[in-house]
Scaffold this motif. Structure first.
Motif, mmCIF file in Angstrom:
data_model
loop_
_atom_site.group_PDB
_atom_site.id
_atom_site.type_symbol
_atom_site.label_atom_id
_atom_site.label_comp_id
_atom_site.label_asym_id
_atom_site.label_seq_id
_atom_site.Cartn_x
_atom_site.Cartn_y
_atom_site.Cartn_z
ATOM 1 N N UNK A 172 0.817 -1.216 0.000
ATOM 2 C CA UNK A 172 0.000 0.000 0.000
ATOM 3 C C UNK A 172 0.850 1.265 0.000
ATOM 4 N N UNK A 173 1.942 1.290 0.781
ATOM 5 C CA UNK A 173 2.657 2.540 1.039
ATOM 6 C C UNK A 173 4.008 2.639 0.346
ATOM 7 N N UNK A 174 4.458 1.639 -0.379
ATOM 8 C CA UNK A 174 5.772 1.702 -1.022
ATOM 9 C C UNK A 174 5.731 2.629 -2.227
ATOM 10 N N UNK A 175 6.890 2.835 -2.833
ATOM 11 C CA UNK A 175 6.956 3.704 -4.014
ATOM 12 C C UNK A 175 6.288 3.086 -5.229
ATOM 13 N N UNK B 140 14.202 4.575 -1.061
ATOM 14 C CA UNK B 140 12.928 4.452 -0.348
ATOM 15 C C UNK B 140 13.176 3.725 0.975
ATOM 16 N N UNK B 141 13.724 4.416 1.983
ATOM 17 C CA UNK B 141 14.173 3.709 3.196
ATOM 18 C C UNK B 141 13.058 3.234 4.111
ATOM 19 N N UNK B 142 11.866 3.803 4.024
ATOM 20 C CA UNK B 142 10.813 3.470 4.997
ATOM 21 C C UNK B 142 10.031 2.233 4.564
ATOM 22 N N UNK B 143 9.376 2.294 3.400
ATOM 23 C CA UNK B 143 8.545 1.182 2.938
ATOM 24 C C UNK B 143 9.113 0.456 1.720
ATOM 25 N N UNK B 144 10.272 0.889 1.218
ATOM 26 C CA UNK B 144 10.939 0.177 0.154
ATOM 27 C C UNK B 144 10.363 0.427 -1.231
ATOM 28 N N UNK B 145 10.908 -0.302 -2.191
ATOM 29 C CA UNK B 145 10.476 -0.181 -3.580
ATOM 30 C C UNK B 145 9.077 -0.737 -3.774
ATOM 31 N N UNK B 146 8.787 -1.863 -3.161
ATOM 32 C CA UNK B 146 7.501 -2.517 -3.337
ATOM 33 C C UNK B 146 7.681 -3.992 -3.646
#
Length: 480
Positions: free
Chosen positions: A132-135, A349-355
């Motif tokens: 939901x929140x990744x890039x 994208x350090x928090x939620x990553x690439x996906x």
């Protein structure tokens, strides 16, 4: 510790019997234990059919093979395979939901609440949050199947464990036998005759019906570990399975699988033999065992000294890494380049990553690495896909698995520890704990959950066993 007290009329003392010592594994009952055991052979059937219907040729080069397999799986997937997967998915949903609902209806306690909750947290942080929140967010129904299977496995008891491991053991050896039977019929499907990186030049690499030779090696070593802990009743059949499993493990030529089997077997031996060995070593009446152990240690130290002094081992190691094979080993067969790409994605994208779509066909084509289907390291792959949030969930889940695998090693006959060591070692170069799909590549992970949960359930049952006084039947003697 629960104790039963037996009192006899006129006796001055009471005889105590430990309930845990007299406990026996309960037999399998369909209505109580459910059908979760059906999922594991179904995963092997799905994997075998995917390879059979792919028409792959292992004699091609590695990069060409990756492009071919990817195009066959993603673009022109066989319609029969699609229907089989739908059937397996529906069966998985029905079986897992039935297991969880019946557990709640019967008001049974969760065997290991910490394991269940940390598994759920692990799925939320590594799958739900990046979806939901990744890039690159993405939603898919496939993400729910590992969640359902993991929760159902976390409710396993001793009866579930015995049935699941027995069925999985048999299914794995049927899988290995079917793979070996295809060697004279479809050799290019199961053998890579162009493999040149093995220890024996010219020896073909055995991929069988697994997606890769590494996967075949891991399935073979898992089958051997279960066979070791749960041998078959017939001696000749047991010996035949050992020969089949060791042959598949050797021909797969996966050094990771070899090391996993060696360490897993050592764990099984340690759990089963260590208490008796320590008792024998400390027994002055059996001094031969302690003397033999000391001689073995002295011999190992002397062999190391001879290797260093006489054969100049440091120089030999340096010369090896200057060769082509040594350079490939130092770079972990090119995995270092994949790790660099993965860490760059995490930095962006350090928090939620690439996906969760990282390493799909489009991404691999963009970076020019068609062979990079994942990051070849569990932690690095989790950081790249799910960011720091996913890494926190992975670390917490791994800590819980570590503690519980050691804690319930004796209760599971060493299976929990052996499977844990295998998964921990595989996590260095593969991603065995990934939860974005299901298949034979994640089967050992769920077997580990079954082993740990069943070990906890056995302890819960032992503590909850009621203490019932046993009164003897009075017999009246008839006077002669």
């Amino acid at each position: 510790m629960n104790r039963k007290t037996v009192r006899r009329p006129g006796a001055a003392e009471a005889t105590t019997v430990t309930a845990r010592e007299t406990a026996r594994p309960e037999p399998f009952k369909l209505g109580r234990d459910g059908l979760v055991w059906l999922v594991f052979p179904a995963l092997l059937v799905l994997s075998a059919m995917e390879v059979l219907l792919s028409g792959r040729d292992l004699t091609q080069s590695f990069l060409a093979l990756q492009r071919e397999v990817q195009s066959l799986v993603e673009s022109t997937r066989h319609p029969l395979l699609a229907w089989v997967q739908r059937g397996v998915s529906l069966m998985l949903i029905a079986v897992c939901l039935e297991r969880m609902v019946s557990h709640v209806v019967q008001r049974k306690p969760v065997p290991a609440p910490m394991l269940t909750w940390t598994f759920l947290f692990f799925w939320l942080t590594t799958v739900a949050a990046p979806a939901v929140f990744s890039s690159h967010p993405s939603l898919s129904h496939e993400y729910l199947y590992p969640l359902l299977l993991g929760l159902a496995c976390s409710l396993a008891g001793p009866g579930d464990r015995e049935r699941i491991f027995a069925v999985t053991r048999n299914a794995l050896f049927v899988f290995l036998l079917a793979s070996a039977a295809l060697i004279p019929v479809m050799p290019s499907l199961v053998l890579d005759t162009s493999y040149t990186q093995g220890l024996i030049p010219g020896l073909p690499r055995f991929g069988g019906l697994a997606t890769h030779a590494v996967g075949m090696g891991m399935l073979a070593q898992t089958a051997l570990v279960i066979l070791w802990a749960r041998p078959l009743k017939h001696g000749w059949l047991n010996a035949a399975c050992w020969g089949l499993g060791l042959g598949a493990l050797f021909l797969a030529q996966s050094k990771t699988a070899w090391l996993c089997f060696l360490l897993s077997g050592t764990c099984l031996m340690a759990v089963r033999r260590a208490p008796d060995a320590m008792q024998r070593a400390g027994d002055p009446r059996r001094s031969s065992f302690g003397v033999g152990l000391c001689l073995l240690v002295i011999g190992a130290v002397l062999a190391a000294l001879v290797a260093v002094l006489a054969f100049d081992l440091p120089t030999a190691i340096t010369d090896f890494f200057d060769t082509r094979e040594g350079a490939q080993l130092a770079s972990l067969t090119g995995r270092d380049r994949i790790w660099v790409v993965a860490m760059e994605e995490w930095a962006r994208q350090p928090v939620f990553g690439y996906g969760l779509t990282l390493w799909d066909a489009g991404y691999r084509e963009a970076i020019g690495m068609p062979q990079a289907t994942h990051a070849h390291n569990q932690m690095i792959d989790t950081l790249a896909r799910s960011g720091t949030v996913g890494a926190v969930g992975l670390v917490l889940y791994a800590l819980v698995l570590t503690v519980m695998a050691f804690r319930y090693a004796r209760a599971t006959g060493g299976l929990s520890l052996a499977l844990y060591v295998s998964q921990a070692l595989l996590s260095i170069s593969e991603v065995p704990l990934i939860l974005i799909d299901y298949g034979s590549h994640v089967m050992t992970h769920f077997l580990l959950i079954v082993a740990v949960a069943s070990g906890a359930a056995a302890r819960v049952q032992a503590r909850a066993a009621p203490v019932v006084p046993i009164e003897p039947t009075l017999r009246t003697r008839t006077a002669p």
